[in-house]
Design a protein around this motif. Sequence first.
Motif, PDB file in Angstrom:
ATOM      1  N   ASP A  50      59.777   6.026  15.865  1.00  0.00           N
ATOM      2  CA  ASP A  50      58.936   6.029  14.671  1.00  0.00           C
ATOM      3  C   ASP A  50      58.132   4.744  14.569  1.00  0.00           C
ATOM      4  N   ARG A  51      58.735   3.605  14.945  1.00  0.00           N
ATOM      5  CA  ARG A  51      58.062   2.317  14.787  1.00  0.00           C
ATOM      6  C   ARG A  51      57.005   2.101  15.867  1.00  0.00           C
ATOM      7  N   THR A  52      57.383   2.340  17.123  1.00  0.00           N
ATOM      8  CA  THR A  52      56.500   1.926  18.211  1.00  0.00           C
ATOM      9  C   THR A  52      55.829   3.100  18.907  1.00  0.00           C
ATOM     10  N   GLY A  53      56.305   4.322  18.659  1.00  0.00           N
ATOM     11  CA  GLY A  53      55.719   5.453  19.370  1.00  0.00           C
ATOM     12  C   GLY A  53      56.271   5.608  20.772  1.00  0.00           C
ATOM     13  N   ARG A  54      57.170   4.736  21.156  1.00  0.00           N
ATOM     14  CA  ARG A  54      57.778   4.867  22.484  1.00  0.00           C
ATOM     15  C   ARG A  54      59.187   5.395  22.332  1.00  0.00           C
ATOM     16  N   LYS A  55      59.545   6.304  23.224  1.00  0.00           N
ATOM     17  CA  LYS A  55      60.869   6.891  23.116  1.00  0.00           C
ATOM     18  C   LYS A  55      61.762   6.295  24.192  1.00  0.00           C
ATOM     19  N   PRO A  56      62.799   5.566  23.783  1.00  0.00           N
ATOM     20  CA  PRO A  56      63.722   5.060  24.810  1.00  0.00           C
ATOM     21  C   PRO A  56      64.514   6.222  25.412  1.00  0.00           C
ATOM     22  N   PRO A  57      65.016   6.067  26.635  1.00  0.00           N
ATOM     23  CA  PRO A  57      65.716   7.185  27.303  1.00  0.00           C
ATOM     24  C   PRO A  57      67.084   7.430  26.678  1.00  0.00           C
ATOM     25  N   VAL A  58      67.063   7.949  25.443  1.00  0.00           N
ATOM     26  CA  VAL A  58      68.306   8.137  24.694  1.00  0.00           C
ATOM     27  C   VAL A  58      69.252   9.097  25.419  1.00  0.00           C
ATOM     28  N   GLY A  59      68.681  10.190  25.944  1.00  0.00           N
ATOM     29  CA  GLY A  59      69.510  11.216  26.593  1.00  0.00           C
ATOM     30  C   GLY A  59      70.300  10.626  27.751  1.00  0.00           C
ATOM     31  N   TRP A  60      69.611   9.836  28.592  1.00  0.00           N
ATOM     32  CA  TRP A  60      70.288   9.259  29.748  1.00  0.00           C
ATOM     33  C   TRP A  60      71.371   8.275  29.318  1.00  0.00           C
ATOM     34  N   ILE A  61      71.031   7.456  28.307  1.00  0.00           N
ATOM     35  CA  ILE A  61      72.013   6.464  27.847  1.00  0.00           C
ATOM     36  C   ILE A  61      73.265   7.180  27.334  1.00  0.00           C
ATOM     37  N   SER A  62      73.053   8.240  26.524  1.00  0.00           N
ATOM     38  CA  SER A  62      74.196   8.958  25.957  1.00  0.00           C
ATOM     39  C   SER A  62      75.041   9.591  27.056  1.00  0.00           C
ATOM     40  N   ALA A  63      74.347  10.237  28.009  1.00  0.00           N
ATOM     41  CA  ALA A  63      75.079  10.894  29.086  1.00  0.00           C
ATOM     42  C   ALA A  63      75.915   9.871  29.852  1.00  0.00           C
ATOM     43  N   ALA A  64      75.288   8.719  30.140  1.00  0.00           N
ATOM     44  CA  ALA A  64      75.996   7.677  30.880  1.00  0.00           C
ATOM     45  C   ALA A  64      77.209   7.199  30.088  1.00  0.00           C
ATOM     46  N   LEU A  65      77.036   7.083  28.766  1.00  0.00           N
ATOM     47  CA  LEU A  65      78.145   6.624  27.920  1.00  0.00           C
ATOM     48  C   LEU A  65      79.292   7.622  27.939  1.00  0.00           C
ATOM     49  N   ILE A  66      78.935   8.891  27.692  1.00  0.00           N
ATOM     50  CA  ILE A  66      79.990   9.892  27.509  1.00  0.00           C
ATOM     51  C   ILE A  66      80.733  10.139  28.822  1.00  0.00           C
TER      52      ILE A  66
END
Lengths: 445, 405
Positions: free
Chosen positions: B213-229
């Motif tokens: 919302d702030r910067t218009g850039r989407k960090p790779p949330v999906g990859w981070i979550s998958a790596a975490l789980i």
Amino acid sequence: MSTTSSAFVRGSFIESRRPPRTSVGVIGWARANLFSSLPNSILTLVAAAFIVWALTPLVRFTIIDAVWSGEDRAVCAKATGACWAYVKAYLPQFIYGRYPIDQRWRVDIVYALLALALVPMLIPRAPLKRLNAAFLLFAYPLIAFVLLTGGHIGFRGGWLPAWIVAPSPLRFFAEYALVAMVLLLVVGLLARIAGHPVAGSGRAAGIVLGAIGLLLLVVAADFGLEPVETSNWGGLLVTLVVAVTGMVASLPLGVLLALGRRSSMPIIRLASVIFIEVWRGVPLITVLFMASVMLPLFLPDGVTFDKLLRALIGVALFNAAYMAETIRGGLQAIPRGQYEAGMAVGLGYWQRMRLIVLPQALRLVIPGIVGSFISLFKDTTLVSIIGLFDFLGQIQASANDAKWASPVTGVTGYVFAATVFWAFCFAMSRYAAYTERRLNRGRRR
Amino acid sequence: MASGPSGGTSSPRGVLAVINNPTFRGVIVQLVFVAVLAWFVWDVIDNTARNLQRANIAAGYGFLNRTAGFGIVQTLIDYAETSSYGRAVLVGLLNTLLVAGLGIVVATALGFLVGIARLSRNWLIAKIATAYVEIIRNIPLLLQLFFWYFAVLRAVPGMREKWTFLGVFHLNIAGLHVPRLAFGDGSIFILAAIPVAIAISVFVAHWGKGRLDRTGRKPPVGWISAALIVGLPILVFFIAGRPITFDVPVFNETGPILRRGFQSGTGMTIIPEFVGLVLALSIYTAAYIAEVVRAGIEAVSHGQSEAAASLGLKPGQTLRFVVIPQALRVIIPPLTNQYLNLTKNSSLAVAVAYPDLVSVGGTVLNQTGQAVEMVSIWMLFYLGLSLLTSMVMNYWNRRVALVER
């Protein structure tokens, strides 16, 4: 301006070139649909391999390696394919169950009548739809009942003292006549109070009571048919009896429940909703268990129901709930204007429903009704769990028969049953799809 | 009504007006209905009470405390023949939930695969999927169950032999033998790591959305979550000294003939009834789910994907952000309906004697004769389940329903 121009003007079109051979015909079709890209080509090859892998054993089992004729298990003991000889030997049992062999013509007549009445019913352009429907819903069940069971039910009557008439069919019909007369008087009285024409109401009530009386007379009459216990019925006969009775009984009940659910009277609405949701919420097996173990508890001492009849009651009530929801869909699709127009011309509730709403709504839900019949037809197999021998149950039982027991007998039976069920259900689902298209044509502009 | 030609209520016309008043009629009709219903119910209860008295059966749920005295082949909780009927019913209930749960997972996966395959542009794939749906849907489930259980799972090798798939799954007449997870000391940490990882990834998702919302850039949330789980439990697994091991079924091929076959106490054996039931239920329901999925995807109009393409979305993005969210809105209600159907159909277990709620209940019913109580338990369970589902469904529908003008 010179009179002769060097410009060349073509007088005719160039003949269009034929498209490259790779984009038309079989090759073009295959390129577009099967080999449009590399992944797609790989997918096609895998799918083709899968088809070969799946179909080869099936064809080998059912045709190439199958045993087609023989007298007993010896021919099938070493077979690696289907034992069709066993199916051939048992075919009459799969169709009639243990119905006495010399009485099977009765079952044949019932089958033939069903086909004769059903085919014109399903052809949209065949005439006399109303008469045909009336025959299927009222006359046919009665004929089938008398033919299959043999009729001649020994009514004894209940409450007239024995010194007037001894317990006999005569006493029963005397009682019926008395009750009918009282009912006619009550109807006449009510009509008079409410200010309706007494003669009209009286005639309507008279027709209904007379019809019921006629029905009881036919059921009680002795046509000289040998009685056949329902425990001797089996195979396709039981499957069709359960499915058709379930359907015929659940249609009117479903209409009533659907109307009840849309009624403006809160108690009627609540009762309909509870009935529908309870039956739809539980599996059919529990309903059948309930019908077979709980129903006898509900009845007064001395009254017993036949096992088949108990299953029929369970199936009919279960199916009625589903039917109600199907029909409700049709009722909701009728525009409000139709109801209001009915009120505007001064029709009462039942007249409005009977003459305006239901004819339109029922026509709309034909595909839904056929779909519901398909699931009912498939669900009839469950009656084998409470010990009735339907088509599948009969096949399952015969596979264990020592005369034909072999490693392939069971599988052969299942393949045969699956083919028969599939043919019935697939034909019906095609018919439902056809009606749906036909109904949509009028609505598509 | 009082505005009739002769308004008075005492005159015949006034009586007529009251009788023909729809409200009055409605009340009368409902009163009659209630009276008839009450008489019917009373009659049924009265008959039942008499019949039970004659059969010497005490009404009530007291029988649930008595000793059951029969064994159950598959139990998720401790159960012995000395346990109570109530415990037996509970075992059956859990078995129903297990078979339905696994069936739902398999049916969903297979159903989505077939449903998408039916829409494939590859002609052969689409036809195979169509054939699957048309064949499976038109054959009764009970017949399919018989086929899998009696024709397939009875035709496998006997106790002393086996068929092996993928190296670790072994099938013989006793059932499917698979490795069992053995939890040693410290495995609790690994199990605890999973919710921790999920909690962290929820937090990461929240952060990612704020960032977008702030910067218009989407960090790779999906990859981070998958790596975490996936990564966190594995990390803990090694830190804790690899406490989880596979208990592989031991197969004795030599030795005295009676000792051959799978050694008891090693690995995990899944009874053939369970395997057959899961196969039949999931294959049958998958055909219906495939139709639901196909209808859902077809319900998203072409204009939607064309609009997405004209905005410059890639095909994958079009699918993810435009087609699937709209298709799911159409798919999920009938999908839950299919889940419910699968759960209800799992009662066919009684035909192959898999000890589910109906099957165990049937045994209890035969032993005690408590038909009314047992049937009421069945109905309560299935009804409760469907009411719960429809409540959740209604809530969900309200949330995602299209907001129109």
